[in-house]
Scaffold this motif. Structure first.
Motif, short mmCIF file in Angstrom:
data_model
loop_
_atom_site.label_atom_id
_atom_site.label_comp_id
_atom_site.label_asym_id
_atom_site.label_seq_id
_atom_site.Cartn_x
_atom_site.Cartn_y
_atom_site.Cartn_z
N ASP A 217 -20.66 92.07 100.04
CA ASP A 217 -20.83 90.63 99.86
C ASP A 217 -21.38 90.32 98.47
OD1 ASP A 217 -19.88 89.95 102.34
OD2 ASP A 217 -21.84 89.85 103.29
N TYR A 218 -22.41 91.04 98.08
CA TYR A 218 -23.03 90.74 96.79
C TYR A 218 -22.08 91.05 95.64
CZ TYR A 218 -26.91 89.59 93.76
OH TYR A 218 -27.70 88.97 92.84
N LEU A 219 -21.37 92.17 95.71
CA LEU A 219 -20.41 92.52 94.66
C LEU A 219 -19.29 91.48 94.57
CD1 LEU A 219 -20.07 96.38 95.23
CD2 LEU A 219 -21.26 95.24 93.34
N TYR A 220 -18.84 91.00 95.74
CA TYR A 220 -17.78 89.99 95.75
C TYR A 220 -18.23 88.73 95.02
CZ TYR A 220 -14.58 86.42 97.51
OH TYR A 220 -13.68 85.38 97.60
N TRP A 221 -19.40 88.20 95.39
CA TRP A 221 -19.86 86.96 94.78
C TRP A 221 -20.26 87.17 93.32
CZ3 TRP A 221 -18.09 82.95 96.88
CH2 TRP A 221 -17.94 82.86 98.28
N ASP A 222 -20.67 88.37 92.96
CA ASP A 222 -20.94 88.67 91.57
C ASP A 222 -19.65 88.55 90.75
OD1 ASP A 222 -22.23 89.45 89.24
OD2 ASP A 222 -22.24 91.58 89.75
N LEU A 223 -18.57 89.12 91.27
CA LEU A 223 -17.27 89.04 90.59
C LEU A 223 -16.78 87.60 90.52
CD1 LEU A 223 -14.74 90.30 89.35
CD2 LEU A 223 -13.91 90.74 91.67
N ILE A 224 -16.89 86.86 91.62
CA ILE A 224 -16.42 85.48 91.65
C ILE A 224 -17.22 84.61 90.69
CG2 ILE A 224 -16.16 83.42 93.09
CD1 ILE A 224 -14.10 85.67 93.59
N SER A 225 -18.54 84.81 90.64
CA SER A 225 -19.37 84.00 89.74
C SER A 225 -19.04 84.30 88.28
CB SER A 225 -20.86 84.24 90.01
OG SER A 225 -21.23 85.57 89.69
N SER A 226 -18.69 85.55 87.99
CA SER A 226 -18.31 85.91 86.63
C SER A 226 -17.01 85.22 86.23
CB SER A 226 -18.16 87.44 86.51
OG SER A 226 -17.83 87.81 85.20
N LEU A 227 -16.03 85.24 87.14
CA LEU A 227 -14.77 84.53 86.88
C LEU A 227 -15.01 83.04 86.74
CD1 LEU A 227 -11.66 84.82 86.71
CD2 LEU A 227 -11.60 84.42 89.18
N ASP A 228 -15.89 82.49 87.56
CA ASP A 228 -16.26 81.08 87.51
C ASP A 228 -16.82 80.73 86.14
OD1 ASP A 228 -17.18 78.50 88.03
OD2 ASP A 228 -18.15 79.03 89.91
N ALA A 229 -17.70 81.57 85.63
CA ALA A 229 -18.33 81.29 84.34
C ALA A 229 -17.37 81.48 83.18
CB ALA A 229 -19.55 82.19 84.17
N GLU A 230 -16.58 82.54 83.21
CA GLU A 230 -15.77 82.88 82.04
C GLU A 230 -14.46 82.10 81.99
OE1 GLU A 230 -14.99 86.90 79.46
OE2 GLU A 230 -14.92 87.08 81.64
N TRP A 231 -13.67 82.15 83.05
CA TRP A 231 -12.37 81.45 83.03
C TRP A 231 -12.58 79.95 82.88
CZ3 TRP A 231 -8.93 77.90 84.79
CH2 TRP A 231 -7.57 78.15 84.60
N ASN A 232 -13.48 79.40 83.68
CA ASN A 232 -13.67 77.95 83.66
C ASN A 232 -14.36 77.47 82.40
OD1 ASN A 232 -12.45 77.50 86.21
ND2 ASN A 232 -14.30 78.20 87.23
N SER A 233 -15.18 78.32 81.77
CA SER A 233 -15.78 77.93 80.49
C SER A 233 -14.71 77.77 79.42
CB SER A 233 -16.83 78.96 80.06
OG SER A 233 -17.97 78.90 80.89
N HIS A 234 -13.72 78.64 79.44
CA HIS A 234 -12.59 78.47 78.52
C HIS A 234 -11.78 77.22 78.87
CE1 HIS A 234 -12.78 81.98 75.94
NE2 HIS A 234 -12.99 82.76 76.98
N TYR A 235 -11.49 77.07 80.15
CA TYR A 235 -10.63 75.97 80.60
C TYR A 235 -11.24 74.62 80.24
CZ TYR A 235 -7.60 73.33 83.84
OH TYR A 235 -6.69 72.45 84.39
N PHE A 236 -12.56 74.50 80.37
CA PHE A 236 -13.24 73.24 80.07
C PHE A 236 -13.96 73.28 78.73
CE2 PHE A 236 -12.94 73.14 84.73
CZ PHE A 236 -12.37 71.89 84.90
N ALA A 237 -13.58 74.23 77.87
CA ALA A 237 -14.16 74.32 76.52
C ALA A 237 -15.68 74.39 76.54
CB ALA A 237 -13.68 73.15 75.65
N GLY A 238 -16.23 75.04 77.55
CA GLY A 238 -17.66 75.23 77.63
C GLY A 238 -18.46 73.97 77.89
N ARG A 239 -17.83 72.94 78.42
CA ARG A 239 -18.50 71.65 78.54
C ARG A 239 -19.14 71.41 79.90
NH1 ARG A 239 -14.09 67.56 77.54
NH2 ARG A 239 -15.81 66.08 77.79
N GLN A 240 -18.79 72.20 80.91
CA GLN A 240 -19.36 71.94 82.22
C GLN A 240 -20.82 72.40 82.26
OE1 GLN A 240 -17.55 74.52 81.52
NE2 GLN A 240 -17.64 76.14 83.04
N THR A 241 -21.62 71.72 83.06
CA THR A 241 -23.05 72.01 83.13
C THR A 241 -23.42 72.84 84.35
OG1 THR A 241 -23.46 69.95 84.32
CG2 THR A 241 -23.61 69.88 81.91
#
Length: 436
Positions: A217-241
């Protein structure tokens, strides 16, 4: 999948027993479930079972697939599978030979573990880099570390080697802690010494099973949170809070998790696909007007924009309501069609090449979570510890920001676009951060 506990814990003061077949099989199944997460996501996106998906992809019969152990097929069978896949791709890309060449190039560069084996999680992240091109070095590194760990632990299971299983875990925890850390970094969330000591005295596979449940469980959410931070930071140009993916997880009624009491029998919780469609509408609205809609779209609102599958007729409210409650399933292809319909509605004069691409990881995960997080035919649901998730996300977001200062060689310009920070619409946020 459950996230009721943050830290893997071993039972203490237990007597040595012989490892049981049932125990080691349970541990192995939990580890394999995480490795198969990308395959499960693909199956959910196509509204198929994994056996049906494998039947389509390999050409093997469902009876053969049900036997498992596909890695042990004969060389002649592997050749037939490769030929079957090649024929599928030739049909799919019959009008786009350059696209086929590009895909094969991507596949050829897919990550592998240090032993040369397929790295399923890192390979999944690798494919997401191209939808559209968004570099994901941090998430890929997290995924590859998890792949390596799963490979080592599964080898211990096959050999019924509990002592080495414990050694692999101890080595991993001492290097990384609970969350995977990059080379040269100090562990973000170290495992308490008392827990490491408890792991050392783990007596049998039954006790290892509880450790494995929480670890996966922890490894899964660690991976998902990393994708959340990296992919979406690019997609939204780092603007989300704040993180994005929780906006398409299960959303319970206000106060439900704290009191375990239902304030209304209507909308006890909102399912991932409903939240996905509402957020995609809001995102298209935001791209057009630079502000969020004041409230979530209703089935009537969406029915005036979206079309029935395979038809030129607009959907009716009942179909959208069926999407909302999960009685009619959505596929990845259909959600992408709906995205471009939203673009047509809000940006009719702009060609697709000038429009925003759909946020595919968000879509894929929402479709998967409709199954993973919604349990017992909708009578119950699961949620991660949102406070823990946000901590993981912020740590990964800091890693992403550091990469923007020193972009990786060969990557495109990843400097952030200027703009006001994005605050997600209030109506889209989770109502509770408690653990179910």
């Amino acid at each position: 999948m459950t996230t009721k506990s943050k830290n893997p814990k071993a039972h203490r003061d237990c007597k040595e027993t012989q490892p049981s077949t049932k125990g080691v099989v349970a541990v192995s199944h939990r580890l394999k479930a995480l490795s198969l997460m990308p395959l499960h996501a693909l199956a959910e996106g196509r509204n198929q079972t994994i056996p049906s998906l494998l039947c389509d992809l390999t050409g093997l019969s469902k009876a053969r697939i049900s036997k498992g152990n596909l890695d042990a097929v004969r060389p002649s069978t592997k050749a037939k599978i490769n030929l079957h896949l090649e024929e599928l791709l030739q049909v799919q890309f019959k009008d786009d030979p350059e696209g086929l060449d590009e895909l094969m190039s991507k596949v050829a560069t897919s990550p592998v573990t240090s032993s040369g084996e397929v790295a399923p999680l890192a390979g999944w992240v690798h494919q997401l880099e191209f939808l559209p091109w968004i570099p994901l070095p941090a998430t890929k590194a997290v995924a590859l570390t998890v792949d390596e760990l799963l490979e080592a632990l599964l080898a211990c299971c096959r050999e019924d080697d509990l002592p080495n299983f414990k050694t692999v875990l101890l080595t991993h925890f001492k290097r990384h802690g609970l969350a995977v850390c990059a080379d040269g970094q100090i562990a973000m969330d170290p495992v308490p010494e008392t827990e490491l000591a408890a792991l050392q005295v783990m007596a049998n596979w039954e006790h290892a099973d509880q450790w494995t449940r929480n670890l996966v469980d922890y490894l899964y959410w660690d991976l998902i949170s990393s994708l959340d931070a990296e992919w979406n930071s690019h997609y939204f140009a780092g603007r989300q809070t704040m993180s994005l993916f929780p906006l398409v997880m299960v959303r319970p009624q206000e106060g439900l998790l704290e009191t375990m009491r239902v304030s209304s029998r209507k909308n006890i919780y909102l399912k991932p696909v409903r939240r996905l469609l509402q957020f995609l509408y809001a995102l298209a609205f935001y791209f057009r007007y630079k502000r969020w809609p004041a409230r979530a779209p209703t089935p009537k609102t969406l029915a005036e924009i979206l079309y029935r599958p395979g038809s030129l007729e607009l959907a009716d409210e009942s179909l959208i309501s069926n999407y909302f409650d999960g009685s009619t399933k959505l596929t990845l292809d259909l959600v992408q069609e709906h995205w471009w319909q939203l673009m047509d509605h809000f940006m009719p004069m702009r060609v697709n090449s000038k429009r925003a691409n759909p946020p595919l990881p968000l879509i894929m995960l929402a479709l998967q979570w409709q199954t993973l997080l919604v349990q017992d035919k909708g009578r119950s649901f699961l949620m991660p510890d949102m406070k823990s998730y946000e901590t993981l996300w912020r740590n990964r977001r800091e890693q992403w920001e550091a990469l923007q200062i020193q972009p990786m060689e060969g990557s495109h310009n990843t400097s952030r676009a200027l703009g006001e920070p994005i605050q997600w619409p209030a109506w889209s946020l989770n109502q509770s951060s408690a653990v179910l």
